[in-house]
Every structure is written in structure tokens, then in C-alpha cells.
Motif scaffolding. Structure first.
Motif, PDB file in Angstrom:
ATOM      1  N   PHE A 111       0.839  -1.116  -0.247  1.00  0.00           N
ATOM      2  CA  PHE A 111       0.222   0.032   0.372  1.00  0.00           C
ATOM      3  C   PHE A 111       0.990   1.650   0.238  1.00  0.00           C
ATOM      4  N   PRO A 112       0.585   2.732  -0.189  1.00  0.00           N
ATOM      5  CA  PRO A 112       0.971   3.367  -0.923  1.00  0.00           C
ATOM      6  C   PRO A 112       1.298   3.973   0.362  1.00  0.00           C
ATOM      7  N   PRO A 113       1.768   5.519   1.225  1.00  0.00           N
ATOM      8  CA  PRO A 113       0.940   6.449   2.250  1.00  0.00           C
ATOM      9  C   PRO A 113       0.246   6.760   2.509  1.00  0.00           C
ATOM     10  N   ASN A 114      -0.626   6.625   3.309  1.00  0.00           N
ATOM     11  CA  ASN A 114      -1.531   6.863   3.340  1.00  0.00           C
ATOM     12  C   ASN A 114      -3.163   7.039   2.327  1.00  0.00           C
ATOM     13  N   PHE A 115      -2.730   5.618   1.456  1.00  0.00           N
ATOM     14  CA  PHE A 115      -3.743   4.987   0.996  1.00  0.00           C
ATOM     15  C   PHE A 115      -4.976   4.433   1.056  1.00  0.00           C
TER      16      PHE A 115
END
Ligand SMILES: Nc1nc2c(ncn2[C@@H]2O[C@H](COP(=O)(O)OP(=O)(O)O)[C@@H](O)[C@H]2O)c(=O)[nH]1
Ligand SMILES: [Mg+2]
Length: 148
Positions: A84-88
Motif C-alpha cells: 500500500f502507498p503511504p496513507n492510501f
């Protein structure tokens, strides 16, 4: 097992355990089938891992999530890197909760929790589909409130 569940969507890489958990939550048994496309298992929207592995498909996940009350991000206990990308989670206009899967296989649950927290998740469940109590805690959380 006659609990009515909110509509939730499973998001996580291939093999993290999305389909197995969806079947176990819905039917109490983990028969896992390879998911080729977005499909329904009862009130659970199951997605192919490719949808989070390749950013060109993020839009497909976001659109599907509009049909859900809640989004589940799955991260395997054994997995060192987050998909997951940061703060997805901030992209979803829904409650997003985290699930650490396959805790019966060991791995580093604390690291998996950190991966999910970096994705913007606050509420996290630790699950093995072979531990019915761990599945029931999640099922209770996503159960529909009984309307009085
Ligand atoms: N030991 C163990 N294996 C699991 C668990 N959940 C899923 N698996 C296995 O992980 C593999 C991938 O599961 P699957 O549900 O197909 O993953 P998906 O690609 O995310 O849908 C299958 O072989 C499952 O049997 C679990 O809690 N414990
Ligand atoms: Mg699947």
C-alpha cells in the motif's frame, strides 16, 4: 453464523488471503479460489491482487469501494514490504480497517501492523482462518447494527 454483515471490500496483494478470509467470514470455511476479477462472496467484494499491485488499477478499486460500507486492507504477517502507498486509506471515502493475515504461520505481526498504519489504518485485526475466534472478532466488527 446467521450474522448479517455490512458490505465490505477486500484489498491486498495476490495470495495475502483475501478470498480465503471472505469465504471464512461468509460461510465458516476457507475454500479459496483464484480470483480473476472483482466478484461477490455474499456481502463481500473480493478483488484480484493485481488491482493493488499495479497503480493503473487503483481507480478500479476506488470505484468498487463506492458499493461498500467498509474497506479492508490485508497484509500478511510474513510480508516485510507493504503493497500500500503511504496513507492510501485517505483516498477511500469509507471506513478503512486493517487485517494482518496468516498469523498462524508466524512472521512479524508488529511489522505488519506498522505497514497497515503507514497506509492510514487505525483499527487492525490479527487473523488466522484456522482460528475461528479471530475470524469471529472481525465478523462482529463488520456485522450490521441491529435496527431497533
Ligand atoms: N496458514 C494459513 N494460510 C492461509 C490463511 N489465509 C489464507 N491462507 C492461504 O494463503 C493462500 C492464498 O489465499 P487466497 O485467499 O487465495 O489469497 P488471495 O489471492 O488474496 O485471494 C491459500 O493457499 C490459502 O489457503 C491463514 O490464515 N493461514
Ligand atoms: Mg483471491
Amino acid at each position: 453464523m446467521e450474522q448479517s454483515l455490512k458490505t465490505v471490500i477486500m484489498v491486498g496483494r495476490t495470495e495475502v488471503g483475501k478470498t480465503t478470509l471472505a469465504n471464512t467470514l461468509m460461510y465458516g470455511s476457507p475454500e479459496a479460489l483464484k480470483t480473476q476479477s472483482i466478484g461477490r462472496i455474499g456481502s463481500i467484494i473480493d478483488t484480484p491482487g493485481e488491482f493493488v499491485e499495479n497503480p493503473i488499477y487503483y481507480r478500479a478499486i476506488l470505484l468498487s469501494a463506492y458499493d461498500a460500507d467498509m474497506v479492508l486492507f490485508l497484509n500478511e504477517a510474513n510480508e516485510s514490504e507493504s503493497i500500500f502507498p503511504p496513507n492510501f486509506a485517505a483516498l477511500f471515502n469509507r471506513e478503512v480497517i486493517g487485517v494482518v493475515t496468516k498469523i498462524d504461520l508466524g512472521g512479524d505481526v508488529a511489522r505488519a501492523r506498522k505497514n497497515l498504519e503507514a497506509a492510514g489504518v487505525k483499527t487492525i485485526f490479527e487473523i488466522s482462518v484456522h482460528d475461528a475466534d479471530s475470524v469471529q472478532r472481525l465478523r462482529d466488527y463488520i456485522a450490521r447494527d441491529i435496527e431497533a
